[in-house]
Scaffold this active site. Structure first.
Site, short mmCIF file in Angstrom:
data_model
loop_
_atom_site.label_atom_id
_atom_site.label_comp_id
_atom_site.label_asym_id
_atom_site.label_seq_id
_atom_site.Cartn_x
_atom_site.Cartn_y
_atom_site.Cartn_z
N ASP A 1 0.88 -1.18 0.00
CA ASP A 1 0.00 0.00 0.00
C ASP A 1 0.91 1.22 0.00
O ASP A 1 2.12 1.10 0.23
CB ASP A 1 -0.89 -0.01 1.27
N SER A 2 0.32 2.39 -0.22
CA SER A 2 1.10 3.62 -0.12
C SER A 2 1.54 3.87 1.31
O SER A 2 2.43 4.69 1.55
CB SER A 2 0.25 4.79 -0.58
N TYR B 1 -0.71 8.12 -2.64
CA TYR B 1 -0.85 7.75 -4.05
C TYR B 1 -2.07 8.46 -4.66
O TYR B 1 -2.10 8.73 -5.84
CB TYR B 1 -1.07 6.24 -4.20
N GLY B 2 -3.06 8.69 -3.82
CA GLY B 2 -4.34 9.23 -4.29
C GLY B 2 -4.25 10.61 -4.92
O GLY B 2 -5.19 11.06 -5.56
N CYS C 1 -4.38 -1.23 -1.97
CA CYS C 1 -4.60 0.21 -2.12
C CYS C 1 -5.58 0.42 -3.27
O CYS C 1 -5.32 -0.05 -4.39
CB CYS C 1 -3.26 0.88 -2.42
N ASN C 2 -6.69 1.08 -2.99
CA ASN C 2 -7.69 1.33 -4.05
C ASN C 2 -7.12 2.22 -5.14
O ASN C 2 -7.33 1.96 -6.33
CB ASN C 2 -8.92 2.02 -3.47
N CYS D 1 -11.01 3.40 0.31
CA CYS D 1 -9.60 3.64 0.60
C CYS D 1 -9.25 2.74 1.78
O CYS D 1 -10.00 2.71 2.77
CB CYS D 1 -9.36 5.10 0.97
N THR D 2 -8.14 2.02 1.69
CA THR D 2 -7.85 1.03 2.73
C THR D 2 -7.45 1.67 4.07
O THR D 2 -7.43 0.99 5.09
CB THR D 2 -6.74 0.06 2.27
N HIS D 3 -7.18 2.96 4.04
CA HIS D 3 -6.89 3.63 5.32
C HIS D 3 -8.16 3.80 6.17
O HIS D 3 -8.10 3.84 7.39
CB HIS D 3 -6.28 5.01 5.07
#
Ligand code: DGL
Length: 262
Positions: free
Chosen positions: A7-8, A39-40, A70-71, A183-185
């Site tokens: 992921d970022s 990254y977004g 990461c989406n 978003c995975t966060h």
């Protein structure tokens, strides 16, 4: 069996957690590309280049499955990555639009700008939530939440509620019934989002679905693992800081990140 996850930042640790819950004997290597987070806010070509570096590092470490946790990276680079590394199964993460569409016709999506602007997401929405069938989909960018979680600090509750108020205001006003976390966060603050939007709104994340998909592939590889599982964590950012935040979010003092530089 060993799988690689990237992921970022630390958002993908939620997917790591789900995977290790349902495949307890699996070994993992996790990359938090913190130096390049978020990254977004990056272009598709920048994201592709970063994904390639992450995947190469994982493959050098002999992983058998790569998980793009990461989406923003998945909607930008998943298909491209699969073409680049055709011999390795690559699993991505996207908002659970299909599931949301089964619950209601008023759907909110909280995600990064890159995910919201992607053709990938728009195609999913057109497929499962077409306007012609009465669906109303609201897209809400929420990049500040990524920064909050990367710097997670329990004492900053006030900042969290301010960020969440801004992110959810439009969704509450438009009375969405379901919110897909893109978003995975964000699942790390699911409870706090629930408090703000109220208990009648259903909040969905994709972590469980990704873990199930990984398990399906792992089972089909039929690669029984009798060895003790090992979990390694790498970051391109500040090792001490990333370790500290990860330990708090996962409530696990054993986690230690090591440094990698590309
Ligand atoms: N975790 C990433 C995602 O799922 C977002 C973080 C970023 O913007 O780098 O989209």
């Amino acid at each position: 069996m060993k799988i690689g996850i990237f992921d970022s930042g630390i958002g993908g640790l939620g997917i790591y957690q789900e995977i290790t819950k349902i495949i307890p004997n699996i070994s993992t290597i996790y990359i938090a590309d913190t130096a390049s987070c978020p990254y977004g806010e990056k272009s598709v070509s920048e994201i592709k280049a970063l994904c390639q570096k992450n995947a190469q590092f994982l493959l050098q470490h002999k992983v058998e499955i790569v998980v793009v946790a990461c989406n923003s990276a998945s909607v930008s680079a998943l298909i491209w990555l699969r073409n680049k590394f055709p011999n390795t199964p690559i699993v991505g993460v996207v908002p659970v639009i299909k599931k949301a569409a089964l619950i209601s016709k008023k759907i909110g999506i909280l995600a990064t700008r890159r995910t919201i602007e992607s053709h990938y997401l728009r195609n999913l929405v057109n497929q499962f939530c077409p306007k012609s069938l009465g669906y109303k989909t609201l897209y809400q960018p929420c990049s500040e939440l990524v920064d909050y979680i990367e710097n997670f600090d329990k004492k900053q509750n006030l900042r969290l509620s301010q960020v969440l108020k801004v992110c959810t205001e439009r969704l509450i006003k438009q009375q969405v019934d379901v919110i897909a976390l893109g978003c995975t966060h964000f699942p790390f603050v699911k409870k706090e989002i629930q408090k703000i939007v109220g208990k009648n709104v259903i909040i969905l994340d994709s972590n469980g679905a990704v873990a199930k998909q990984v398990k399906k592939i792992a089972d089909s590889c039929n690669n029984a693992n009798s060895q003790k599982s090992v979990h390694q964590f790498f970051t391109t950012g500040d090792v001490g800081k990333v370790t500290k935040v990860a330990q708090v979010l996962l409530k696990n003092k054993q986690i230690r990140f090591k440094s990698i530089k590309y």
